[in-house]
Design an enzyme around this catalytic site. Structure first.
Site, mmCIF file in Angstrom:
data_model
loop_
_atom_site.group_PDB
_atom_site.id
_atom_site.type_symbol
_atom_site.label_atom_id
_atom_site.label_comp_id
_atom_site.label_asym_id
_atom_site.label_seq_id
_atom_site.Cartn_x
_atom_site.Cartn_y
_atom_site.Cartn_z
ATOM 1 C CG HIS A 57 -19.198 -3.928 10.555
ATOM 2 N ND1 HIS A 57 -19.023 -3.574 9.231
ATOM 3 C CD2 HIS A 57 -19.081 -5.287 10.591
ATOM 4 C CE1 HIS A 57 -18.813 -4.663 8.508
ATOM 5 N NE2 HIS A 57 -18.832 -5.706 9.318
ATOM 6 C CG HIS A 59 -17.643 -8.301 11.732
ATOM 7 N ND1 HIS A 59 -18.791 -8.498 10.982
ATOM 8 C CD2 HIS A 59 -17.973 -8.659 13.005
ATOM 9 C CE1 HIS A 59 -19.756 -8.960 11.766
ATOM 10 N NE2 HIS A 59 -19.287 -9.056 12.996
ATOM 11 C CG ASP A 61 -14.367 -9.143 7.100
ATOM 12 O OD1 ASP A 61 -14.862 -8.685 8.138
ATOM 13 O OD2 ASP A 61 -15.065 -9.604 6.168
ATOM 14 C CG HIS A 62 -15.443 -4.746 7.488
ATOM 15 N ND1 HIS A 62 -16.114 -4.133 6.454
ATOM 16 C CD2 HIS A 62 -15.845 -6.044 7.461
ATOM 17 C CE1 HIS A 62 -16.900 -5.017 5.852
ATOM 18 N NE2 HIS A 62 -16.743 -6.176 6.444
ATOM 19 C CG HIS A 115 -23.421 -7.377 9.405
ATOM 20 N ND1 HIS A 115 -23.528 -8.666 8.932
ATOM 21 C CD2 HIS A 115 -22.083 -7.102 9.468
ATOM 22 C CE1 HIS A 115 -22.318 -9.152 8.724
ATOM 23 N NE2 HIS A 115 -21.425 -8.228 9.041
ATOM 24 C CG ASP A 134 -20.117 -6.721 5.732
ATOM 25 O OD1 ASP A 134 -19.600 -6.231 4.713
ATOM 26 O OD2 ASP A 134 -19.542 -7.561 6.445
ATOM 27 C CG HIS A 172 -17.787 -8.585 1.703
ATOM 28 N ND1 HIS A 172 -16.604 -9.230 1.976
ATOM 29 C CD2 HIS A 172 -18.219 -8.075 2.891
ATOM 30 C CE1 HIS A 172 -16.331 -9.123 3.259
ATOM 31 N NE2 HIS A 172 -17.294 -8.421 3.837
#
Length: 257
Positions: A57, A59, A61-62, A115, A134, A172
């Site tokens: 996805h 975001h 942090d990805h 998400h 996530d 995570h």
């Protein structure tokens, strides 16, 4: 069947980036590179060349490593249509049930929104490996940032129907907090009790709790267990309540935990 090598990199505070190397062809893919430097270091140490980035996805942090990795390695960035316009450097847009060849291995694209609206999971069926970002965590699941509870439940229900021997590579290290929450809902579950103790031992040693197996999650993850009489009793929901309603109640409690 290809015997892929999976390298798990711990980055930032609690993220995991995965390198998937198919040794017959030498093809390598990175899943959700939050940062570039640890990926480049791992590639150089092993003499691997990065061919693909598989994003679950959009975001940051990805995806924050996408552009630097693409610039340095010339790799191709692949993501699901629903998140495509927000994935940096995307080259190839895929749809639900598409297949992506990673050398001799094949990843099937599973659309699992909730998400985010365009969240993907990458399922290597022959290798029993699921990279789920996530959507599903060890003993947990992602927050509903862009979807609703019904949509997320449909996504989780889809994942829980995969073979129980599937290894779950989530993005995570949230398992310790997730275990504490799970025990508030299903304290009498002996498998959960044992798993929580194991999680505590691993974290005290600085070791990862990921990957788990889908079988582990089916036995202990409250977000995958709407049929549990103990969870329903804790929530004040009877046997007639739909699974999505149970999930929504669990997610709401976790949001405030």
């Amino acid at each position: 069947m290809s015997n892929i090598e999976i390298l798990q990199l711990s980055v930032l505070e609690d993220n995991y980036v995965y390198l998937i190397h198919e040794p017959v062809s030498g093809v390598t893919a990175a899943v959700d590179p939050a940062v570039a430097a640890p990926v480049l270091e791992a590639l150089n140490e092993r003499g691997w060349k990065l061919d693909f980035i598989l994003n679950t996805h959009h975001h940051a942090d990805h995806t924050d490593g996408n552009l630097e990795l693409k610039r340095i390695t010339g790799c191709q960035v692949i993501g699901l249509a629903g998140d495509a316009e927000r994935i940096p450097g995307i080259d190839r847009v895929v749809a639900d049930n598409d297949s992506v060849a990673i050398g001799e291995a094949t990843a099937r694209v599973l659309a699992v929104p909730g998400h985010t609206r365009g969240h993907a999971a990458w399922w290597f069926e022959d290798e029993h490996a699921l990279f789920c970002g996530d959507t599903l965590f060890a003993l947990g699941c992602g927050r509903l940032f862009e979807g609703d509870a019904e949509q997320m439940w449909q996504s989780l229900d889809r994942l829980r129907r995969l073979p129980p021997e599937t290894h779950v590579y989530c993005a995570h290290e949230y398992t310790e907090a997730n275990a504490r929450f799970a025990l508030t809902l299903e304290a009498e579950n002996p498998e959960l009790q044992g798993r929580a103790r194991q999680v505590d031992r691993l974290r005290r040693q600085g070791l990862p709790t990921v990957p788990s197996t889908l079988g582990d999650e089916l036995a202990t993850n409250p977000f995958l267990r709407p049929e549990s009489a103990e969870i329903r009793a804790h929530l004040g929901l009877d046997a007639d309540a739909g699974d999505a309603k149970v999930f929504a109640a669990v997610r709401s409690l976790k949001d405030c935990f």
